[in-house]
Design a protein around this motif. Structure first.
Motif, mmCIF file in Angstrom:
data_model
loop_
_atom_site.group_PDB
_atom_site.id
_atom_site.type_symbol
_atom_site.label_atom_id
_atom_site.label_comp_id
_atom_site.label_asym_id
_atom_site.label_seq_id
_atom_site.Cartn_x
_atom_site.Cartn_y
_atom_site.Cartn_z
ATOM 1 N N THR A 89 0.841 -1.182 0.000
ATOM 2 C CA THR A 89 0.000 0.000 0.000
ATOM 3 C C THR A 89 0.884 1.242 0.000
ATOM 4 O OG1 THR A 89 -0.082 0.157 2.413
ATOM 5 C CG2 THR A 89 -1.759 -1.228 1.330
ATOM 6 N N GLU A 90 0.287 2.352 -0.388
ATOM 7 C CA GLU A 90 1.044 3.607 -0.402
ATOM 8 C C GLU A 90 1.559 3.948 0.990
ATOM 9 O OE1 GLU A 90 0.197 8.331 -1.387
ATOM 10 O OE2 GLU A 90 -0.986 6.781 -2.393
ATOM 11 N N ALA A 91 0.728 3.683 2.013
ATOM 12 C CA ALA A 91 1.129 3.996 3.388
ATOM 13 C C ALA A 91 2.297 3.128 3.836
ATOM 14 C CB ALA A 91 -0.053 3.807 4.324
ATOM 15 N N LEU A 92 2.237 1.825 3.502
ATOM 16 C CA LEU A 92 3.330 0.931 3.894
ATOM 17 C C LEU A 92 4.608 1.281 3.147
ATOM 18 C CD1 LEU A 92 4.447 -1.468 5.425
ATOM 19 C CD2 LEU A 92 3.487 -2.992 3.675
ATOM 20 N N ALA A 93 4.494 1.578 1.848
ATOM 21 C CA ALA A 93 5.680 1.950 1.073
ATOM 22 C C ALA A 93 6.328 3.208 1.647
ATOM 23 C CB ALA A 93 5.302 2.167 -0.386
ATOM 24 N N GLN A 94 5.515 4.166 2.069
ATOM 25 C CA GLN A 94 6.052 5.401 2.644
ATOM 26 C C GLN A 94 6.721 5.129 3.986
ATOM 27 O OE1 GLN A 94 5.892 8.613 1.033
ATOM 28 N NE2 GLN A 94 7.542 8.812 2.546
ATOM 29 N N LYS A 95 6.121 4.257 4.790
ATOM 30 C CA LYS A 95 6.706 3.918 6.089
ATOM 31 C C LYS A 95 8.073 3.246 5.897
ATOM 32 C CE LYS A 95 4.063 2.421 9.413
ATOM 33 N NZ LYS A 95 3.205 1.561 10.280
ATOM 34 N N ILE A 96 8.161 2.319 4.946
ATOM 35 C CA ILE A 96 9.430 1.642 4.672
ATOM 36 C C ILE A 96 10.467 2.654 4.201
ATOM 37 C CG2 ILE A 96 10.566 0.034 3.085
ATOM 38 C CD1 ILE A 96 7.974 -1.657 3.223
ATOM 39 N N TYR A 97 10.068 3.545 3.310
ATOM 40 C CA TYR A 97 10.999 4.553 2.784
ATOM 41 C C TYR A 97 11.536 5.438 3.911
ATOM 42 C CZ TYR A 97 12.894 8.047 -0.439
ATOM 43 O OH TYR A 97 13.737 8.882 -1.134
ATOM 44 N N ASN A 98 10.633 5.922 4.747
ATOM 45 C CA ASN A 98 11.051 6.802 5.848
ATOM 46 C C ASN A 98 12.021 6.099 6.783
ATOM 47 O OD1 ASN A 98 9.348 8.740 4.816
ATOM 48 N ND2 ASN A 98 7.707 8.393 6.291
ATOM 49 N N ARG A 99 11.763 4.832 7.042
ATOM 50 C CA ARG A 99 12.625 4.100 7.977
ATOM 51 C C ARG A 99 13.980 3.754 7.357
ATOM 52 N NH1 ARG A 99 8.136 0.707 11.623
ATOM 53 N NH2 ARG A 99 6.979 2.619 12.092
#
Length: 453
Positions: A85-95
């Motif tokens: 999901t867009e939210a999960l992809a963003q969370k992975i990127y930020n981390r």
């Protein structure tokens, strides 16, 4: 009414005693999964290139690669082939960004083998001493990664003398500069191990060094590399792995798999030597089955296609739009391969692997973070239910004898927290407290529960 029985307690006592002794011996040999932190990566680099601040500089290169070839989460997801999901992809990127800024390298191995090559003795002597000096400086300046070590040349007949000399020079130099101290989690990697005698010889050399240099007894630890078929199955047709670990006399805490030497020595041609080859899956499963429950950490190998673009700008010429596109395609293709290789390792029980280039850190942490975040909800539910079951057994005075399974469930969160995949607030969904999690021990958590009942 008391039920009738046939067994005479006196007659069964000898059977029970024999069984108890066997059970206790088994428990000592297979204590269960260790709660020690395990790095998710090992970065290998030529020892001659290592500097006290290498980890920081490698992180900067990795971050530049991420910003250049995946400036946002959507681009990274596309490049990796990440279905999230867009939210999960963003969370992975930020981390990933946070990790590359805070702790880009978890484990570094100063390499005197493949990443160094065969050089004149005087040159390797000099590099063994100078790299030891850089490690000692990193200790003083607190710039070393959490785990560090050196990889020697093999202890085979051709290279044993050179390997022993490098070991001697390096350890002697570090001990002299640090008054007999070693970095935290320091290990000596012995490649291409084939015989228990090679491991025993290494341990005997460690003992001599400890006595002569003032290092604490037992402080030099060994890491074995499985890179030949003979280290899987010996000349008698027996599984060889446990005999190699046993020969280390308690000094071995990790065993690493060398993909390319293993496939080469198995007769597989270079074009087909890859992490995903079925021969590698066989070796990995042999390692997993042989060493399961022993507390030995296992590590997979590296993807050897590096995420580096084929075109480079020069001082007097910028890259064309077509060259920039080809660079991005090459990096994304290499990232995707490493990402899938890393996920395959994680899903088959190998939580650590090698990286050969800082740009590979992006694919490494993307795979690791996806693995832990995708499994977070179900793992939290399982651990919460397991703790409640164990606490209930304790409340009513029942014997709860599945602490090893509980430790395995807890370790999912310990691994995820240590590498930055999971936050402490996310881990609290298990019903555990931060104090529980920081104890790193399922048994200690149960003991704490008993005291509050």
């Amino acid at each position: 009414m008391t039920p009738h029985t046939t067994f005479d307690p006196i007659a069964t006592s000898e059977i029970a005693a024999t069984l108890s002794a066997a059970n206790k011996k088994f428990m000592r040999r297979y204590p269960g999964e260790s709660n020690r932190r395990q790095a998710v990566q090992t970065v290998y680099g030529g020892a001659h290139l290592f500097k006290a601040d290498s980890a920081k500089k490698l992180g900067e290169v990795a971050l530049r690669s991420l910003k250049e070839y995946a400036p946002d989460a959507a681009t990274l997801a596309t490049g990796l082939g990440l279905r999230a999901t867009e939210a999960l992809a963003q969370k992975i990127y930020n981390r990933i960004v946070e990790k590359l800024q805070r702790e880009p390298v978890e484990d570094f191995r100063l390499d005197f083998e493949d990443g160094y090559g065969n050089r004149p003795d005087e040159e390797e002597d000099r590099h063994a001493a100078s790299s030891a000096g850089e490690v000692a400086r990193g200790m003083r300046e607190k710039t070393l990664p959490p785990f560090i070590g050196i990889r020697l040349k093999p202890l085979n007949e051709d290279l044993r003398a050179r390997s022993i000399r490098t070991l001697d020079i390096f350890v002697t130099a570090v001990a002299a500069e640090t008054s007999g101290k070693l970095p935290d989690n320091f290990v000596i990697t012995v490649p291409k191990v084939q015989l228990p005698e090679q491991v025993r010889a290494a341990v005997q050399l460690f003992e001599l060094l400890e006595k002569k240099t003032g290092l604490a007894a037992g402080s030099l630890k060994i890491e074995l590399m499985i890179e030949t078929p003979q280290s899987i199955i010996n000349e008698r047709g027996e599984v060889a792995l446990r005999s190699l670990v046993d020969a280390a006399d308690g000094r071995c805490g990790s065993v690493h798999f060398g993909v390319y030497d293993y496939t080469a020595s198995s007769g597989i041609t270079a074009a087909y030597q890859a992490m995903g080859h079925s021969a590698c899956d066989f070796a990995r499963q042999m390692m997993l089955v042989s060493l399961a429950g022993t507390g030995i950490h296992l590590s997979d190998g590296a993807t050897n296609i590096l995420p580096v673009g084929p075109h480079r700008a020069t001082a007097d010429r910028e890259l064309t739009a077509d060259e920039l596109l080809k660079n991005r395609e090459a990096v994304h293709q290499a990232w995707r391969l490493a990402f899938n290789d890393n996920l395959h390792s994680l899903r088959t029980g190998f939580y650590q692997g090698w990286d050969l280039h800082p740009a590979q850190f992006v694919a490494r942490y993307a795979a690791v973070y996806l693995f832990f975040l995708e499994g977070l909800e179900s793992a939290a539910s399982r651990l919460k239910a397991f703790v409640e079951k164990a606490a209930l057994a304790s409340l009513f005075g029942d014997v709860f004898d599945d602490a090893a399974t509980g430790q395995g469930l807890l370790n999912f969160f310990l691994r995820g927290l240590a590498c930055g995949a999971i936050t402490e607030s996310e881990a609290l969904a298990t019903g555990l407290t931060l104090e529980d999690l920081r104890s790193r021990s399922f048994l200690k958590i149960l003991q704490a529960r008993r005291k509050t009942k």
